[in-house]
Motif scaffolding. Structure first.
Motif, mmCIF file in Angstrom:
data_model
loop_
_atom_site.group_PDB
_atom_site.id
_atom_site.type_symbol
_atom_site.label_atom_id
_atom_site.label_comp_id
_atom_site.label_asym_id
_atom_site.label_seq_id
_atom_site.Cartn_x
_atom_site.Cartn_y
_atom_site.Cartn_z
ATOM 1 N N GLY A 1 0.527 -1.263 -0.643
ATOM 2 C CA GLY A 1 -0.093 -0.457 -0.261
ATOM 3 C C GLY A 1 1.287 1.095 -0.157
ATOM 4 N N MET A 2 0.245 2.301 0.136
ATOM 5 C CA MET A 2 1.327 3.229 0.782
ATOM 6 C C MET A 2 1.688 3.726 1.919
ATOM 7 N N ILE A 3 3.296 4.107 1.607
ATOM 8 C CA ILE A 3 3.972 4.041 3.260
ATOM 9 C C ILE A 3 4.183 5.525 2.931
ATOM 10 N N TYR A 4 4.357 5.750 4.603
ATOM 11 C CA TYR A 4 4.757 7.321 4.859
ATOM 12 C C TYR A 4 5.208 7.275 5.888
ATOM 13 N N VAL B 1 14.270 5.949 -6.212
ATOM 14 C CA VAL B 1 14.268 7.106 -4.621
ATOM 15 C C VAL B 1 15.067 7.059 -3.250
ATOM 16 N N ALA B 2 14.925 8.798 -3.650
ATOM 17 C CA ALA B 2 15.866 8.323 -2.581
ATOM 18 C C ALA B 2 15.359 8.246 -0.600
ATOM 19 N N SER B 3 13.920 8.902 -0.498
ATOM 20 C CA SER B 3 13.343 8.487 0.791
ATOM 21 C C SER B 3 12.139 8.737 0.840
ATOM 22 N N ILE B 4 11.423 8.190 2.115
ATOM 23 C CA ILE B 4 10.201 7.558 2.135
ATOM 24 C C ILE B 4 9.715 8.825 2.546
ATOM 25 N N ALA B 5 8.527 9.261 1.525
ATOM 26 C CA ALA B 5 7.516 10.031 2.245
ATOM 27 C C ALA B 5 7.385 10.535 3.583
ATOM 28 N N ALA B 6 7.131 11.978 3.537
ATOM 29 C CA ALA B 6 7.157 12.182 5.145
ATOM 30 C C ALA B 6 5.442 12.341 4.924
ATOM 31 N N ALA B 7 4.618 12.976 4.624
ATOM 32 C CA ALA B 7 3.433 12.684 4.669
ATOM 33 C C ALA B 7 2.537 11.789 3.499
ATOM 34 N N ALA B 8 1.420 12.231 4.398
ATOM 35 C CA ALA B 8 0.043 10.820 3.227
ATOM 36 C C ALA B 8 0.392 11.772 1.885
ATOM 37 N N GLY C 1 1.648 9.428 0.662
ATOM 38 C CA GLY C 1 2.880 8.586 0.484
ATOM 39 C C GLY C 1 3.187 8.202 -0.579
ATOM 40 N N ASP C 2 4.132 6.821 -0.441
ATOM 41 C CA ASP C 2 5.075 6.258 -1.706
ATOM 42 C C ASP C 2 4.092 4.457 -2.160
ATOM 43 N N ASN C 3 4.320 4.209 -2.517
ATOM 44 C CA ASN C 3 3.866 2.230 -2.714
ATOM 45 C C ASN C 3 5.094 1.859 -2.554
ATOM 46 N N GLY C 4 4.314 0.897 -1.915
ATOM 47 C CA GLY C 4 5.751 0.207 -1.095
ATOM 48 C C GLY C 4 4.998 -1.156 -0.584
ATOM 49 N N MET C 5 5.726 -1.493 0.170
ATOM 50 C CA MET C 5 5.302 -2.859 0.803
ATOM 51 C C MET C 5 6.048 -3.788 2.766
ATOM 52 N N VAL C 6 5.823 -3.906 2.832
ATOM 53 C CA VAL C 6 6.347 -4.329 4.542
ATOM 54 C C VAL C 6 6.240 -5.707 4.685
ATOM 55 N N LYS C 7 7.416 -6.250 4.925
ATOM 56 C CA LYS C 7 7.169 -7.355 5.120
ATOM 57 C C LYS C 7 7.635 -7.568 7.228
ATOM 58 N N ILE C 8 6.171 -8.938 7.614
ATOM 59 C CA ILE C 8 6.968 -8.578 9.097
ATOM 60 C C ILE C 8 6.185 -10.079 9.560
ATOM 61 N N ILE D 1 9.861 -1.708 1.547
ATOM 62 C CA ILE D 1 10.193 -2.030 0.170
ATOM 63 C C ILE D 1 9.297 -0.869 -0.078
ATOM 64 N N ASP D 2 10.698 0.299 -0.887
ATOM 65 C CA ASP D 2 9.879 1.244 -1.623
ATOM 66 C C ASP D 2 9.415 1.827 -2.739
ATOM 67 N N TRP D 3 8.978 1.719 -3.513
ATOM 68 C CA TRP D 3 8.649 1.155 -5.119
ATOM 69 C C TRP D 3 8.853 3.016 -5.782
ATOM 70 N N GLY D 4 8.177 4.067 -4.993
ATOM 71 C CA GLY D 4 8.468 5.133 -5.403
ATOM 72 C C GLY D 4 6.813 5.536 -5.516
ATOM 73 N N PRO D 5 6.254 7.217 -5.769
ATOM 74 C CA PRO D 5 5.193 7.290 -5.584
ATOM 75 C C PRO D 5 5.087 6.814 -6.970
ATOM 76 N N SER D 6 3.114 6.941 -6.659
ATOM 77 C CA SER D 6 2.657 6.196 -8.254
ATOM 78 C C SER D 6 1.703 6.512 -8.822
#
Length: 149
Positions: free
Chosen positions: A45-48, A99-106, A108-115, A143-148
């Motif tokens: 989803g969107m990560i920020y 991508v240089a950094s993860i977006a600071a606010a909504a 955000g960037d497309n991405g994935m989190v594994k837990i 994983i940050d895939w960048g902005p949509s």
């Protein structure tokens, strides 16, 4: 003579094997690791709002994800309010597509989190159960895939 000594020789060979036979395991039935199995939750989803782990003060970081897709373990989180995930010292953060950094606010960037967290029963689990299971576990990978686009 040989016929008389043969049963005696067989009996002599059997006595040490009986004496050396193992008895029952003294630790049988004392398993202490009978917990829930661990499974991998893959949330997309969107990560920020990324905060890195601070190694000098051992302060965990955090990341917010608005889940739009997941594997079957995290399906209850799809469409729910954004989830804040803990970033630990062993969390791998991968920035792709320039991508240089993860977006600071909504939004955000497309991405994935594994837990990796405890497996829950699908039929009886609630959204709160899944959130609590994930809240206490640091992410394995982000994983940050960048902005949509």
């Amino acid at each position: 003579m040989i016929k008389k000594l043969l049963p005696l020789a067989i009996a002599a060979l059997m006595i040490p094997s009986v004496a050396l036979a193992k008895g029952p395991n003294p630790n049988a039935g004392t398993h202490t690791n009978h917990g829930k199995a661990k499974v991998m939750y893959k949330l997309k989803g969107m990560i920020y709002a990324y905060t890195a782990y601070d190694s000098s003060t051992n302060t965990p970081g955090s990341l917010t994800i608005a889940v739009s897709h997941s594997n079957r373990h995290g399906k209850l989180l799809v469409g729910e309010p954004p989830l804040t995930v803990t970033i630990g010292p062993n969390t791998k953060v991968l920035l792709t597509n320039g991508v240089a950094s993860i977006a600071a606010a909504a939004p955000g960037d497309n991405g994935m989190v594994k837990i990796r967290a405890s497996r829950l029963a699908f039929k009886s689990a609630t959204v709160a159960d899944v959130q609590n299971a994930l809240m206490n576990q640091p992410a394995q990978q982000v994983i940050d895939w960048g902005p949509s686009s």
